[in-house]
Scaffold this motif. Sequence first.
Motif, PDB file in Angstrom:
ATOM      1  N   LEU A 118      -5.629  -8.328   2.394  1.00  0.00           N
ATOM      2  CA  LEU A 118      -5.498  -7.484   1.207  1.00  0.00           C
ATOM      3  C   LEU A 118      -6.571  -6.396   1.140  1.00  0.00           C
ATOM      4  N   ASP A 119      -7.390  -6.296   2.146  1.00  0.00           N
ATOM      5  CA  ASP A 119      -8.501  -5.327   2.109  1.00  0.00           C
ATOM      6  C   ASP A 119      -7.995  -3.905   1.918  1.00  0.00           C
ATOM      7  N   ASN A 120      -6.920  -3.533   2.593  1.00  0.00           N
ATOM      8  CA  ASN A 120      -6.396  -2.167   2.459  1.00  0.00           C
ATOM      9  C   ASN A 120      -5.814  -1.932   1.070  1.00  0.00           C
ATOM     10  N   VAL A 121      -5.190  -2.966   0.505  1.00  0.00           N
ATOM     11  CA  VAL A 121      -4.660  -2.846  -0.854  1.00  0.00           C
ATOM     12  C   VAL A 121      -5.807  -2.620  -1.836  1.00  0.00           C
ATOM     13  N   GLU A 122      -6.857  -3.411  -1.692  1.00  0.00           N
ATOM     14  CA  GLU A 122      -8.005  -3.274  -2.591  1.00  0.00           C
ATOM     15  C   GLU A 122      -8.694  -1.926  -2.409  1.00  0.00           C
ATOM     16  N   HIS A 123      -8.882  -1.499  -1.174  1.00  0.00           N
ATOM     17  CA  HIS A 123      -9.543  -0.202  -0.926  1.00  0.00           C
ATOM     18  C   HIS A 123      -8.739   0.933  -1.552  1.00  0.00           C
ATOM     19  N   GLU A 124      -7.426   0.881  -1.393  1.00  0.00           N
ATOM     20  CA  GLU A 124      -6.576   1.925  -1.967  1.00  0.00           C
ATOM     21  C   GLU A 124      -6.698   1.964  -3.477  1.00  0.00           C
ATOM     22  N   ALA A 125      -6.693   0.784  -4.118  1.00  0.00           N
ATOM     23  CA  ALA A 125      -6.799   0.731  -5.574  1.00  0.00           C
ATOM     24  C   ALA A 125      -8.162   1.219  -6.054  1.00  0.00           C
ATOM     25  N   ARG A 126      -9.221   0.782  -5.390  1.00  0.00           N
ATOM     26  CA  ARG A 126     -10.579   1.181  -5.819  1.00  0.00           C
ATOM     27  C   ARG A 126     -10.829   2.667  -5.595  1.00  0.00           C
ATOM     28  N   THR A 127     -10.149   3.263  -4.677  1.00  0.00           N
ATOM     29  CA  THR A 127     -10.303   4.698  -4.439  1.00  0.00           C
ATOM     30  C   THR A 127      -9.821   5.515  -5.631  1.00  0.00           C
ATOM     31  N   HIS A 128      -8.849   4.973  -6.356  1.00  0.00           N
ATOM     32  CA  HIS A 128      -8.211   5.739  -7.429  1.00  0.00           C
ATOM     33  C   HIS A 128      -8.457   5.175  -8.825  1.00  0.00           C
ATOM     34  N   TYR A 129      -9.177   4.075  -8.926  1.00  0.00           N
ATOM     35  CA  TYR A 129      -9.389   3.441 -10.238  1.00  0.00           C
ATOM     36  C   TYR A 129     -10.835   2.983 -10.349  1.00  0.00           C
ATOM     37  N   GLN A 130     -11.475   3.338 -11.478  1.00  0.00           N
ATOM     38  CA  GLN A 130     -12.895   3.055 -11.666  1.00  0.00           C
ATOM     39  C   GLN A 130     -13.172   1.921 -12.644  1.00  0.00           C
ATOM     40  N   GLY A 131     -12.153   1.347 -13.229  1.00  0.00           N
ATOM     41  CA  GLY A 131     -12.354   0.268 -14.195  1.00  0.00           C
ATOM     42  C   GLY A 131     -12.535  -1.081 -13.516  1.00  0.00           C
ATOM     43  N   GLN A 162      -5.764   7.273 -15.199  1.00  0.00           N
ATOM     44  CA  GLN A 162      -5.372   8.389 -16.059  1.00  0.00           C
ATOM     45  C   GLN A 162      -5.247   7.976 -17.515  1.00  0.00           C
ATOM     46  N   HIS A 163      -4.938   6.706 -17.768  1.00  0.00           N
ATOM     47  CA  HIS A 163      -4.754   6.227 -19.135  1.00  0.00           C
ATOM     48  C   HIS A 163      -5.950   5.410 -19.632  1.00  0.00           C
ATOM     49  N   ASN A 164      -7.046   5.464 -18.893  1.00  0.00           N
ATOM     50  CA  ASN A 164      -8.296   4.818 -19.306  1.00  0.00           C
ATOM     51  C   ASN A 164      -8.109   3.343 -19.634  1.00  0.00           C
ATOM     52  N   ILE A 165      -7.306   2.655 -18.860  1.00  0.00           N
ATOM     53  CA  ILE A 165      -7.104   1.231 -19.054  1.00  0.00           C
ATOM     54  C   ILE A 165      -8.345   0.495 -18.549  1.00  0.00           C
ATOM     55  N   PRO A 166      -9.005  -0.307 -19.391  1.00  0.00           N
ATOM     56  CA  PRO A 166     -10.312  -0.869 -19.013  1.00  0.00           C
ATOM     57  C   PRO A 166     -10.268  -1.894 -17.890  1.00  0.00           C
ATOM     58  N   ALA A 167      -9.158  -2.622 -17.746  1.00  0.00           N
ATOM     59  CA  ALA A 167      -9.078  -3.648 -16.704  1.00  0.00           C
ATOM     60  C   ALA A 167      -7.679  -3.646 -16.110  1.00  0.00           C
ATOM     61  N   ALA A 216      -0.283   0.153  -4.533  1.00  0.00           N
ATOM     62  CA  ALA A 216      -1.590   0.058  -5.201  1.00  0.00           C
ATOM     63  C   ALA A 216      -2.076   1.421  -5.683  1.00  0.00           C
ATOM     64  N   LYS A 217      -1.851   2.455  -4.899  1.00  0.00           N
ATOM     65  CA  LYS A 217      -2.307   3.790  -5.280  1.00  0.00           C
ATOM     66  C   LYS A 217      -1.636   4.255  -6.564  1.00  0.00           C
ATOM     67  N   ARG A 218      -0.343   4.104  -6.630  1.00  0.00           N
ATOM     68  CA  ARG A 218       0.410   4.582  -7.791  1.00  0.00           C
ATOM     69  C   ARG A 218      -0.039   3.881  -9.072  1.00  0.00           C
ATOM     70  N   VAL A 219      -0.225   2.584  -9.001  1.00  0.00           N
ATOM     71  CA  VAL A 219      -0.635   1.823 -10.182  1.00  0.00           C
ATOM     72  C   VAL A 219      -2.065   2.169 -10.571  1.00  0.00           C
ATOM     73  N   ALA A 220      -2.943   2.277  -9.575  1.00  0.00           N
ATOM     74  CA  ALA A 220      -4.345   2.588  -9.853  1.00  0.00           C
ATOM     75  C   ALA A 220      -4.498   3.962 -10.490  1.00  0.00           C
ATOM     76  N   THR A 228       0.866  -1.172   0.000  1.00  0.00           N
ATOM     77  CA  THR A 228       0.000   0.000   0.000  1.00  0.00           C
ATOM     78  C   THR A 228       0.907   1.228   0.000  1.00  0.00           C
ATOM     79  N   HIS A 229       0.327   2.370  -0.316  1.00  0.00           N
ATOM     80  CA  HIS A 229       1.140   3.588  -0.362  1.00  0.00           C
ATOM     81  C   HIS A 229       1.749   3.928   1.009  1.00  0.00           C
ATOM     82  N   PRO A 230       0.971   3.904   2.096  1.00  0.00           N
ATOM     83  CA  PRO A 230       1.582   4.207   3.400  1.00  0.00           C
ATOM     84  C   PRO A 230       2.708   3.237   3.767  1.00  0.00           C
ATOM     85  N   ASP A 231       2.525   1.953   3.471  1.00  0.00           N
ATOM     86  CA  ASP A 231       3.566   0.981   3.811  1.00  0.00           C
ATOM     87  C   ASP A 231       4.823   1.196   2.975  1.00  0.00           C
TER      88      ASP A 231
END
Length: 313
Positions: free
Chosen positions: A280-293, A259-264, A250-254, A234-237
């Motif tokens: 992995l809940d925190n990893v998933e939450h971080e990714a979903r916060t920044h990625y909508q695909g 930003q590049h509209n990657i569908p999946a 997860a934040k950086r990748v998401a 995760t970003h904090p870790d």
Amino acid sequence: MHLHFLGTSSGSPSQSRNVSATGVSFDKTKSWLLVDCGEATQHQLLKSTLSPYHLSVICISHLHGDHCYGLPGLLASMAMSGRVEPVCLIAPQAVIQFVMSTLALTQVTLPFDLNTMAIEQSDQSICVGFCHIEIIPLKHRVPSFGFKIKETLIPRKLRVKQLQLEGVASGAHYNLLQKGEDVIYKGRHLSAASYAFPSWRPRVVIICGDNEKPTLLSGYCGDIDMLVHEATFTHPDLMKVGTHTGHSDAKRVALFAQQHNIPALTLTHFSVRYHGEGMLDNVEHEARTHYQGTLRLADDFLVVTMPKKLLSE
């Protein structure tokens, strides 16, 4: 086109996750491709639908052991299984040297040709028959690479109505046109490109090795259907352990995928600190916060089928 996640841990295995390995299989051939081959990958294959006998191409992203220690053993087992068809190994030169030295020291003789291509010396674009592979330089503590994989064996459809309207009667030339071959019909040249088209748009995936800088992928993502990228922390870790790890969070990748509209986006290569139920809940939450695909966090033995986008006349 199917992605088979055989190992989704970073660094070392745990009771629930093995180290890095991802298979790519295709609809119109038994041949398949492997990206990375951490220790015990051949054991993971025993629990999957993939057969080592049909493994045709192996791509190794970098020389760290959690990505390549399983390769000599897998090749030795393939030899004992009776494979005789050639195998292509695309890897850093140091990995090729490691594999060849290990096979020599353990007196393994391969009954098939192992055609090696050192990434540092090869073209950055390679066609292996059933797919096209583009090599992408990444940033890690050692030279690391990603692989952009595009399927090529796509059945073609024939524009039968157009042929009939133009007075071209059916016959063996229909079959040749559908296969992509130009023909001469009653003295007239018929171009396969004019009368046949792919059944679906080629599916494209990028599978990355270890990489602390997702922006290096910016020039490669315009036509992809999915990005598979490590999210070791995760970003904090990551901020706690320091960016010297050469890994992403997860934040950086998401953010990059959004930003590049990657569908999946499929995340993998998780630190052992996150292994276990709910970890992995925190990893998933971080990714979903920044990625909508479409987001997935890969588990060992997850199989993802990339959907076809059918084409019409």
